[in-house]
Design a protein around this motif. Structure first.
Motif, PDB file in Angstrom:
ATOM      1  N   CYS A  64      -4.995  56.561   0.815  1.00  0.00           N
ATOM      2  CA  CYS A  64      -3.711  56.739   1.493  1.00  0.00           C
ATOM      3  C   CYS A  64      -2.932  55.429   1.478  1.00  0.00           C
ATOM      4  N   PHE A  65      -1.679  55.478   1.063  1.00  0.00           N
ATOM      5  CA  PHE A  65      -0.833  54.306   1.134  1.00  0.00           C
ATOM      6  C   PHE A  65       0.621  54.738   1.265  1.00  0.00           C
ATOM      7  N   ALA A  66       1.442  53.847   1.778  1.00  0.00           N
ATOM      8  CA  ALA A  66       2.858  54.129   1.983  1.00  0.00           C
ATOM      9  C   ALA A  66       3.679  53.001   1.369  1.00  0.00           C
ATOM     10  N   LEU A  67       4.682  53.371   0.598  1.00  0.00           N
ATOM     11  CA  LEU A  67       5.571  52.400  -0.040  1.00  0.00           C
ATOM     12  C   LEU A  67       6.846  52.296   0.773  1.00  0.00           C
ATOM     13  N   GLY A  68       7.220  51.053   1.100  1.00  0.00           N
ATOM     14  CA  GLY A  68       8.372  50.854   1.974  1.00  0.00           C
ATOM     15  C   GLY A  68       9.585  50.268   1.306  1.00  0.00           C
ATOM     16  N   GLY A  69       9.455  49.792   0.064  1.00  0.00           N
ATOM     17  CA  GLY A  69      10.598  49.187  -0.598  1.00  0.00           C
ATOM     18  C   GLY A  69      10.501  49.295  -2.108  1.00  0.00           C
ATOM     19  N   VAL A  70      11.648  49.202  -2.793  1.00  0.00           N
ATOM     20  CA  VAL A  70      11.687  49.283  -4.242  1.00  0.00           C
ATOM     21  C   VAL A  70      12.779  48.350  -4.755  1.00  0.00           C
ATOM     22  N   TYR A  71      12.525  47.705  -5.903  1.00  0.00           N
ATOM     23  CA  TYR A  71      13.592  46.953  -6.560  1.00  0.00           C
ATOM     24  C   TYR A  71      13.445  47.085  -8.063  1.00  0.00           C
ATOM     25  N   LEU A  72      14.528  46.764  -8.769  1.00  0.00           N
ATOM     26  CA  LEU A  72      14.610  46.938 -10.218  1.00  0.00           C
ATOM     27  C   LEU A  72      14.671  45.588 -10.915  1.00  0.00           C
ATOM     28  N   LYS A  73      13.943  45.468 -12.051  1.00  0.00           N
ATOM     29  CA  LYS A  73      13.942  44.257 -12.862  1.00  0.00           C
ATOM     30  C   LYS A  73      14.167  44.643 -14.311  1.00  0.00           C
ATOM     31  N   SER A  74      14.677  43.715 -15.083  1.00  0.00           N
ATOM     32  CA  SER A  74      14.774  43.919 -16.528  1.00  0.00           C
ATOM     33  C   SER A  74      13.922  42.868 -17.233  1.00  0.00           C
ATOM     34  N   ARG A  75      13.368  43.291 -18.411  1.00  0.00           N
ATOM     35  CA  ARG A  75      12.558  42.381 -19.224  1.00  0.00           C
ATOM     36  C   ARG A  75      13.263  42.100 -20.540  1.00  0.00           C
ATOM     37  N   SER A  76      12.899  41.001 -21.163  1.00  0.00           N
ATOM     38  CA  SER A  76      13.595  40.589 -22.382  1.00  0.00           C
ATOM     39  C   SER A  76      13.135  41.360 -23.609  1.00  0.00           C
ATOM     40  N   SER A  77      11.922  41.967 -23.578  1.00  0.00           N
ATOM     41  CA  SER A  77      11.434  42.717 -24.736  1.00  0.00           C
ATOM     42  C   SER A  77      10.400  43.719 -24.271  1.00  0.00           C
ATOM     43  N   ASP A  78       9.865  44.495 -25.246  1.00  0.00           N
ATOM     44  CA  ASP A  78       8.875  45.511 -24.894  1.00  0.00           C
ATOM     45  C   ASP A  78       7.486  44.925 -24.716  1.00  0.00           C
ATOM     46  N   THR A  79       7.319  43.654 -24.901  1.00  0.00           N
ATOM     47  CA  THR A  79       6.050  43.006 -24.600  1.00  0.00           C
ATOM     48  C   THR A  79       5.921  42.861 -23.094  1.00  0.00           C
ATOM     49  N   PHE A  80       4.786  43.336 -22.550  1.00  0.00           N
ATOM     50  CA  PHE A  80       4.644  43.351 -21.096  1.00  0.00           C
ATOM     51  C   PHE A  80       4.699  41.951 -20.505  1.00  0.00           C
ATOM     52  N   THR A  81       4.278  40.992 -21.275  1.00  0.00           N
ATOM     53  CA  THR A  81       4.262  39.609 -20.774  1.00  0.00           C
ATOM     54  C   THR A  81       5.557  38.859 -21.094  1.00  0.00           C
ATOM     55  N   SER A  82       6.576  39.580 -21.572  1.00  0.00           N
ATOM     56  CA  SER A  82       7.842  38.910 -21.899  1.00  0.00           C
ATOM     57  C   SER A  82       8.565  38.467 -20.634  1.00  0.00           C
ATOM     58  N   ALA A  83       9.559  37.611 -20.834  1.00  0.00           N
ATOM     59  CA  ALA A  83      10.257  37.013 -19.698  1.00  0.00           C
ATOM     60  C   ALA A  83      11.049  38.057 -18.923  1.00  0.00           C
ATOM     61  N   LEU A  84      11.014  37.907 -17.606  1.00  0.00           N
ATOM     62  CA  LEU A  84      11.842  38.740 -16.729  1.00  0.00           C
ATOM     63  C   LEU A  84      13.245  38.163 -16.691  1.00  0.00           C
TER      64      LEU A  84
END
Length: 556
Positions: free
Chosen positions: A231-251
């Motif tokens: 059981c868990f509850a999420l209280g907030g959300v935010y949006l980010k963009s990345r520079s490429s499709d590599t997961f470790t790419s720069a935010l």
């Protein structure tokens, strides 16, 4: 997913007719802010693992964000809808990350903010849903990651969906996003992007000029694939963009967190009543989580739960105050559960299935109303005369004994004690049973119809419990026989019996005449010689009127 915000079909939902959570980015330019580092990069100067905030405009040809929105469509458990809007279509891939946190960090509630003051501290179980779209493509790939801090988990590597050996171990004392799950390929999510311009009138007030092609994207996720077994509850959300499709790419850009209420934490409460609507105490229950097959396998495949929703032994007890007592379970994930009634007080019967299957599929507390029928009592009575002979056709009726209670206080039928419909009539054995007596409690047993020729017996007091088979035949109701008048008419000259008509209370009979069969040793002369109420000198066959009053020496 239709790649726009308007309601295309009447009765359907779209962004234009739902109340979504979300926000707008700061204006593009020198006043905008962005993130430094990557999703998995540690930030040495921030010990809670939050990302650094830098000021300044987003680099050219990167995803400069404008707005985002999130809407939870409730169901069992429901769907999570997300959209994003950016300034322009960059030349490369589209990579958006929606981060959902349990801690809260936004205007009005900064209790969960990290040291940068803008993004929340991450907690094990936080979610990251990535939205990936190749350059010029229309096929969206959606991935789910969970924030992990220990337990043999592996961090995601540069390519989403890496193996358990391709990523690095969770940093000691830190955390990371685990190896992702492809929601799109599993059929748990879908996404789209607008391929044509959207006019301002169809942007739900987000733009006065409209959206260029490939600047609006949306996605929907089946929450059953997101919610785990905890059981868990999420209280907030935010949006980010990345520079490429590599997961470790720069935010790059981000839009500050907005409050949401997304939870798979349900609760269950039992309310116990009897069939009269009164709260019932002393009833015990256990709760088991069904393993998904809908078959009661309590204690084996179906795990018993404690009051906090974790596995373990727990048996609750209701009270007569509210019918609940401590029969409340919290921290229940959305699933089906078996409610088992394990004990009920004497005098009650279980109604319906036991165990019974209930569904928890929202954060609204599930109230399980369970009724136990009261078991009616019965009472066996006996009727006889003063010689112990059974008497037939006596009717007995129960009167409710109201305060002041008996037996010290006799029945007061006129003012206090009320007649009921519970009756019985004795058979040839002098016995009958009053059945289906409810409610339990004190009663007067009253002989309401007495056989002819007998005196009515005194009331008896009883206290009946639910389900009791009462029996007071050991103290029978005794009806004494009443008095008999025998009239003998004698001929004084012969000392013989003279048959004569005798009428008492309109009932005419004929007295014994001469030659009648008499008991052994008894003669007509002896009968005519009896004294007492003897009257002589009655001649010529007259009709006489007699008055008979039963004396005080007679048996009552």
């Amino acid at each position: 997913m239709d790649g726009n915000l308007k309601v295309d079909t009447a009765g359907h939902l779209d962004w234009a007719n739902v109340a979504q959570a979300g926000g707008n980015d700061l204006a593009s330019g020198s006043g905008d802010d962005s993130l430094k580092g990557a999703e998995q990069d540690p930030v040495p100067d921030i010990t809670d693992g939050s990302m650094g905030i830098v000021d300044g405009s987003i680099p050219p040809s990167k995803s400069d964000l404008k707005s985002f929105g999130v809407y939870l469509e409730p169901d069992s458990p429901g769907f999570l809808h997300m959209f994003w809007v950016r300034v322009q279509d960059p030349s490369g891939t589209t990579n958006m990350d929606f981060e959902f946190n349990q801690k809260r960090c936004f205007t009005g509630d900064t209790s969960g903010c990290s040291s940068n003051g803008s993004t929340p501290m991450r907690t094990a179980g936080d979610l990251l849903i990535t939205y990936n779209l190749s350059s010029g493509g229309t096929s969206v790939s959606l991935w789910l990651h969970r924030w992990v801090t220990s337990g043999g988990n592996v961090c995601e590597d540069s390519q989403e969906g890496g193996t358990a050996t391709s990523g690095s171990a969770v940093p000691v004392g830190g955390g990371c996003w685990n190896v992702g799950v492809n929601l799109t390929s599993s059929g748990a999510a879908t996404g789209s992007i607008n391929t044509a311009a959207i006019p301002a009138s169809e942007t739900d007030g987000l733009s006065t000029t409209g959206f260029d092609p490939r600047t609006f994207g949306e996605a929907s996720v089946d929450l059953s694939s997101v919610f785990g077994t905890s059981c868990f509850a999420l209280g907030g959300v935010y949006l980010k963009s990345r520079s490429s499709d590599t997961f470790t790419s720069a935010l790059k850009d981000f839009i500050a967190p907005a409050p949401v209420n997304i939870s798979n934490c349900g609760s269950l409460k039992i309310i116990k009543k009897d069939d009269a609507g009164s709260f019932l105490g002393g009833v015990k229950f256990k709760l088991f989580r069904d393993d998904g097959d809908g078959i009661a396998e309590l204690g084996t495949n179906d795990v018993q739960l404690k009051a906090d929703g974790t596995a373990g032994a727990f048996e609750c007890v209701t009270t007569s105050t509210n019918g609940t007592g401590n029969c409340i379970w919290s921290g229940l994930t959305f699933a089906k559960y078996w409610v088992q009634e394990t004990f009920l007080p004497t005098g009650y019967t279980i109604v319906g299935d036991n165990p019974r299957l209930v569904t928890v599929n929202s954060t609204t507390q599930v109230v399980v109303n369970i009724t136990n029928n009261r078991a009616p009592a019965s009472l066996k009575v006996k009727k006889e005369d003063d010689l112990g002979n059974p008497l037939k056709d006596a009717v007995f009726t129960l009167y409710t004994d109201n305060a002041p209670l008996g037996p010290a206080n006799p029945r007061d039928a006129a003012n206090v004690d009320t007649i009921t419909t519970f009756t019985c009539t004795t058979d040839v054995t002098g016995v009958c049973t009053i059945s289906n007596i409810l409610p339990a409690g004190p009663y007067w047993v009253v002989e309401t119809t007495t056989p002819s020729g007998y005196t009515t017996a005194a009331d008896q007091h009883v206290v009946l419990a639910l389900g009791q088979a009462g029996d007071i035949t050991a103290t029978p109701f005794v009806n004494p026989r009443q008095h008999k008048v025998i009239v003998i008419v004698c001929h004084e000259g012969t000392n013989t019996l003279a048959a004569s008509h005798v009428t008492i209370d309109s009932s005419q009979k004929t007295s014994l005449g001469t030659g009648a069969t008499l008991p052994s040793g008894v003669t007509e002369a002896a009968l005519c010689g009896l004294g007492g109420a003897s009257y002589g000198g009655i001649n010529n066959h007259p009709t006489k009127t007699a008055t008979i009053a039963v004396g005080s020496e007679a048996h009552p």
